[in-house]
Enzyme design. Sequence first.
Site, short mmCIF file in Angstrom:
data_model
loop_
_atom_site.label_atom_id
_atom_site.label_comp_id
_atom_site.label_asym_id
_atom_site.label_seq_id
_atom_site.Cartn_x
_atom_site.Cartn_y
_atom_site.Cartn_z
N GLY A 56 0.74 -0.97 -0.24
CA GLY A 56 0.08 0.15 0.24
C GLY A 56 1.50 0.96 0.02
N GLN A 61 3.20 9.58 0.99
CA GLN A 61 5.06 9.04 0.91
C GLN A 61 5.74 9.36 0.28
OE1 GLN A 61 2.39 5.36 2.51
NE2 GLN A 61 3.86 5.29 3.59
N CYS A 104 6.58 -0.07 6.71
CA CYS A 104 6.21 0.32 6.98
C CYS A 104 7.49 0.89 4.98
CB CYS A 104 5.69 2.44 7.33
SG CYS A 104 5.35 3.77 7.00
N LEU A 105 7.12 1.89 3.80
CA LEU A 105 8.29 2.41 2.89
C LEU A 105 8.78 3.38 3.44
CD1 LEU A 105 5.50 1.24 -0.05
CD2 LEU A 105 7.69 -0.05 1.10
N HIS A 146 -3.56 0.69 8.02
CA HIS A 146 -2.80 1.40 7.96
C HIS A 146 -2.86 2.78 7.22
CE1 HIS A 146 2.48 1.01 7.64
NE2 HIS A 146 2.17 1.62 6.93
N GLU A 147 -2.87 2.67 5.87
CA GLU A 147 -3.14 3.98 4.80
C GLU A 147 -3.95 5.46 5.01
OE1 GLU A 147 -0.56 3.65 2.37
OE2 GLU A 147 0.34 1.59 3.19
N HIS A 150 -1.80 7.16 7.41
CA HIS A 150 -0.91 8.21 6.78
C HIS A 150 -1.38 9.08 6.20
CE1 HIS A 150 3.21 6.22 6.06
NE2 HIS A 150 2.00 5.13 5.92
#
Length: 177
Positions: A56, A61, A104-105, A146-147, A150
């Site tokens: 995701g 991000q 997480c990226l 999670h997304e 963000h």
Amino acid sequence: MSKPEAARGRGTVRPVRRLGDPVLRTECDPVRAFDASLERLIDDMFASMYEANGAGLAANQIGVPLRVFVYDCKDDEGRRHVGHVVNPTLVAADGDTLEEPEGCLSLPGLNFPTPRYAHAVVEGVDVKGEPVRVEGTGYFARCLQHETGHLRGQVYIDVLSGEARREAMRAIRGGRV
């Protein structure tokens, strides 16, 4: 994870912002223009997510403070879900709380046991402004929570507590991000 046919050859890979970049801690603005630039953003988000081997990716991000996220992940029954949501709202997060490793990226290389609900529902619109409702269980529910976090200016370490939070803070202070 393989790219879906629709994403092949489309989109430009953009660098993923890392913890410490203020865009990750700022609540994102709603999308107001449903045009070619939004389509390009979503294509770029998919390209960037796949390049980074993610499940995701939220727009902030890659440095764009708009309420958009993309996903490509499986639920707890192994069904693959691929899509995007514009102006999402997490309307339900319920069921058992599962504490499983999450990463997480924007915090590459770190994974910590993170509590998330086993079921989640997100409502929003698609790239054309048409209503969408996305419901997930297991890992996909985790991704949806999670997304959407963000887009509120949060990262997953914000939901950690106890020893997991202390370990995450030590790793961050130690420069492992």
